[in-house]
Design a protein around this motif. Structure first.
Motif, PDB file in Angstrom:
ATOM      1  N   GLU A  25     -58.884 -32.588 -67.811  1.00  0.00           N
ATOM      2  CA  GLU A  25     -60.720 -32.430 -67.977  1.00  0.00           C
ATOM      3  C   GLU A  25     -60.863 -33.962 -68.441  1.00  0.00           C
ATOM      4  OE1 GLU A  25     -63.342 -30.161 -71.167  1.00  0.00           O
ATOM      5  OE2 GLU A  25     -60.995 -29.188 -69.928  1.00  0.00           O
ATOM      6  N   VAL A  26     -62.074 -34.559 -67.768  1.00  0.00           N
ATOM      7  CA  VAL A  26     -62.384 -35.399 -68.527  1.00  0.00           C
ATOM      8  C   VAL A  26     -63.620 -36.033 -68.922  1.00  0.00           C
ATOM      9  CG1 VAL A  26     -60.786 -37.353 -67.181  1.00  0.00           C
ATOM     10  CG2 VAL A  26     -63.061 -36.662 -66.007  1.00  0.00           C
ATOM     11  N   GLU A  27     -64.114 -36.822 -69.998  1.00  0.00           N
ATOM     12  CA  GLU A  27     -65.751 -36.653 -69.905  1.00  0.00           C
ATOM     13  C   GLU A  27     -65.761 -38.138 -69.616  1.00  0.00           C
ATOM     14  OE1 GLU A  27     -68.279 -37.461 -74.034  1.00  0.00           O
ATOM     15  OE2 GLU A  27     -66.157 -36.651 -74.148  1.00  0.00           O
ATOM     16  N   VAL A  28     -66.933 -38.629 -68.642  1.00  0.00           N
ATOM     17  CA  VAL A  28     -67.319 -39.430 -68.091  1.00  0.00           C
ATOM     18  C   VAL A  28     -68.956 -40.193 -69.216  1.00  0.00           C
ATOM     19  CG1 VAL A  28     -67.862 -41.042 -66.482  1.00  0.00           C
ATOM     20  CG2 VAL A  28     -66.951 -38.901 -65.846  1.00  0.00           C
ATOM     21  N   LEU A  29     -67.584 -41.315 -69.545  1.00  0.00           N
ATOM     22  CA  LEU A  29     -68.866 -42.022 -70.736  1.00  0.00           C
ATOM     23  C   LEU A  29     -69.545 -43.165 -70.501  1.00  0.00           C
ATOM     24  CD1 LEU A  29     -66.066 -42.344 -73.452  1.00  0.00           C
ATOM     25  CD2 LEU A  29     -67.514 -40.416 -73.580  1.00  0.00           C
ATOM     26  N   ALA A  44     -67.557 -26.518 -61.730  1.00  0.00           N
ATOM     27  CA  ALA A  44     -68.332 -25.396 -62.448  1.00  0.00           C
ATOM     28  C   ALA A  44     -68.735 -26.875 -63.499  1.00  0.00           C
ATOM     29  CB  ALA A  44     -66.783 -24.120 -63.144  1.00  0.00           C
ATOM     30  N   GLY A  45     -69.222 -27.517 -63.393  1.00  0.00           N
ATOM     31  CA  GLY A  45     -69.866 -28.045 -64.232  1.00  0.00           C
ATOM     32  C   GLY A  45     -69.216 -29.023 -65.570  1.00  0.00           C
ATOM     33  N   GLN A  46     -67.489 -28.958 -65.216  1.00  0.00           N
ATOM     34  CA  GLN A  46     -67.081 -30.068 -65.739  1.00  0.00           C
ATOM     35  C   GLN A  46     -66.016 -30.729 -64.541  1.00  0.00           C
ATOM     36  OE1 GLN A  46     -65.984 -29.846 -69.246  1.00  0.00           O
ATOM     37  NE2 GLN A  46     -64.785 -31.670 -68.489  1.00  0.00           N
ATOM     38  N   GLN A  47     -65.868 -32.388 -65.176  1.00  0.00           N
ATOM     39  CA  GLN A  47     -65.045 -32.826 -64.933  1.00  0.00           C
ATOM     40  C   GLN A  47     -63.727 -33.549 -64.875  1.00  0.00           C
ATOM     41  OE1 GLN A  47     -68.022 -35.932 -66.241  1.00  0.00           O
ATOM     42  NE2 GLN A  47     -68.373 -36.365 -64.181  1.00  0.00           N
ATOM     43  N   TYR A  48     -63.507 -34.042 -63.886  1.00  0.00           N
ATOM     44  CA  TYR A  48     -61.600 -33.643 -63.847  1.00  0.00           C
ATOM     45  C   TYR A  48     -60.400 -35.061 -62.653  1.00  0.00           C
ATOM     46  CZ  TYR A  48     -61.744 -28.513 -65.010  1.00  0.00           C
ATOM     47  OH  TYR A  48     -62.416 -27.805 -65.339  1.00  0.00           O
ATOM     48  N   VAL A  49     -59.510 -34.784 -63.341  1.00  0.00           N
ATOM     49  CA  VAL A  49     -58.804 -36.163 -61.764  1.00  0.00           C
ATOM     50  C   VAL A  49     -57.972 -35.446 -61.773  1.00  0.00           C
ATOM     51  CG1 VAL A  49     -60.474 -38.497 -63.526  1.00  0.00           C
ATOM     52  CG2 VAL A  49     -58.078 -37.482 -64.729  1.00  0.00           C
ATOM     53  N   TRP A  50     -56.745 -36.180 -60.540  1.00  0.00           N
ATOM     54  CA  TRP A  50     -55.676 -35.632 -60.466  1.00  0.00           C
ATOM     55  C   TRP A  50     -54.818 -37.126 -60.748  1.00  0.00           C
ATOM     56  CZ3 TRP A  50     -55.681 -30.629 -59.057  1.00  0.00           C
ATOM     57  CH2 TRP A  50     -56.620 -30.394 -57.833  1.00  0.00           C
ATOM     58  N   ARG A  51     -54.464 -36.045 -61.766  1.00  0.00           N
ATOM     59  CA  ARG A  51     -52.419 -36.796 -62.650  1.00  0.00           C
ATOM     60  C   ARG A  51     -51.458 -36.543 -61.557  1.00  0.00           C
ATOM     61  NH1 ARG A  51     -51.763 -36.154 -68.336  1.00  0.00           N
ATOM     62  NH2 ARG A  51     -50.751 -34.259 -67.999  1.00  0.00           N
TER      63      ARG A  51
END
Length: 360
Positions: free
Chosen positions: A315-319, A296-303
């Motif tokens: 939820e993460v933000e790729v810099l 849905a337009g947002q970026q994630y990783v699995w912890r």
């Protein structure tokens, strides 16, 4: 009646058994993982530089001749207009004296012709004399005036030739190098002496070719210039120029630095310490690009939760992306484990089995 009760009890037992077996259908998926580590601050690098003039001049004579004298020595400070060196100038002085004599002679002839014209004009106004004679005297004055102008031009040229046997400082500075010895025959335009200005000094140092690219990046390391004896006493500097030519033998390039303010006691020719100070380390960690997924337009990783081995979407933000690595901003902390492969097949809260590290 007893048969109906038996069937009801059997049905309850079967339903209870089904409820007990339902949790066992959850799949425990093996995954690769990446452990988040704190960013490492790179080490600074030190080099040795020298203080050099940004502006310098190589002076030369505008005519050939024997070098007669050197008026100053290397390292001596000079003022603008100060005499630095002279050529043997007997021929030029003779030329000036001859031109001066010619100017004096032609000036006398011009004055005599002018006075004669003035006298004859007075007679002509009284009705004595002819118009032809008056015109002849006018022409003679014009010729004498033209000859005088030519003589003065020749004198000016001779004086310039005499001045060209001298080299004078064009600005306040210091003598850095002599390129000729007394008695040497010099051609016109041959280098004689080098002068350096002291009002705008800079620092030069040689940098290995593999590190030159660091200075060209947007987040280049800061540069600290200091005294060799007191490294804490210094000033920040900026790159003014990087020589494009690479030294084939040493594989280094010359870097020229503009220094905000040179430390006290530092002067032209001093050796200084040049330290490349890395920018402060970023708090944002790197993770494998394969660990990042979008929804849905947002970026994630699995912890991966260490206690229950369950995954949680963070939820993460790729810099930025650097090859197979991505620098992210999130709530992740050093030591957290994230799934680095097969992220599309996981669901929130799903249990996983950590197989091995991956994506490092």
């Amino acid at each position: 009646m007893k048969q109906a009760c038996g069937c009801l009890v059997l049905l309850c037992v079967l339903l209870a058994a089904c409820r007990e077996q339902a949790p066992s259908t959850q799949v425990v998926r093996p995954v690769l993982f990446h452990e988040v580590v704190a960013a490492v601050r790179p080490l600074s690098a030190r080099f040795t530089g020298t203080v050099q003039p940004r502006h310098h001049l190589v002076a030369a004579f505008r005519q050939s001749g024997h070098l007669l004298s050197r008026q100053v020595e290397v390292g001596e400070r000079v003022r603008s207009g100060q005499l630095l060196a002279t050529l043997e100038s007997s021929d030029q002085r003779s030329e000036v004296r001859s031109a001066q004599g010619e100017v004096a002679r032609t000036e006398v002839l011009w004055r005599n012709a002018r006075d004669e014209l003035v006298r004859y004009q007075g007679l002509h106004q009284q009705g004595v004399g002819s118009v032809a004679r008056l015109e002849q005297l006018n022409s003679e004055v014009e010729v004498r005036a033209a000859t005088l102008r030519q003589a003065r031009i020749a004198l000016h040229r001779a004086e310039e030739h005499l001045q060209q046997t001298q080299v004078r400082a064009e600005f306040d500075g210091v003598v850095t190098t002599w390129h000729a010895e007394v008695g040497q025959v010099l051609a016109s335009g041959a280098p004689v002496v080098s002068l350096a200005r002291l009002d705008n000094l800079e620092v030069w140092f040689d940098l290995p070719a593999q590190r030159v690219n660091e200075l060209a990046r947007d987040k280049a390391p800061r540069i600290w210039v200091a005294s060799m004896s007191e490294p804490v006493m210094g000033s920040w500097a900026q790159v003014r120029q990087i020589d494009p030519q690479l030294d084939a033998g040493t594989r280094v390039q010359r870097v020229r630095l503009a220094v905000e303010q040179l430390p006290a006691g530092i002067h032209l020719g001093s050796l200084v310490s040049v330290e490349l100070v890395p920018a402060p380390a970023s708090a944002e960690p790197f993770v494998p690009v394969s660990a990042v997924w979008a929804h849905a337009g947002q970026q994630y990783v699995w912890r991966v939760d260490r206690q229950h081995s369950q995954v949680q979407a963070i939820e993460v933000e790729v810099l930025e992306r650097d090859g197979a690595q991505a620098r992210i901003r999130s709530v992740l902390q050093p030591g957290d484990r994230v799934v680095s492969a097969g992220v599309a097949r996981l669901q929130e809260g799903q249990r996983v089995r950590l197989e091995e590290r991956g994506g490092s």
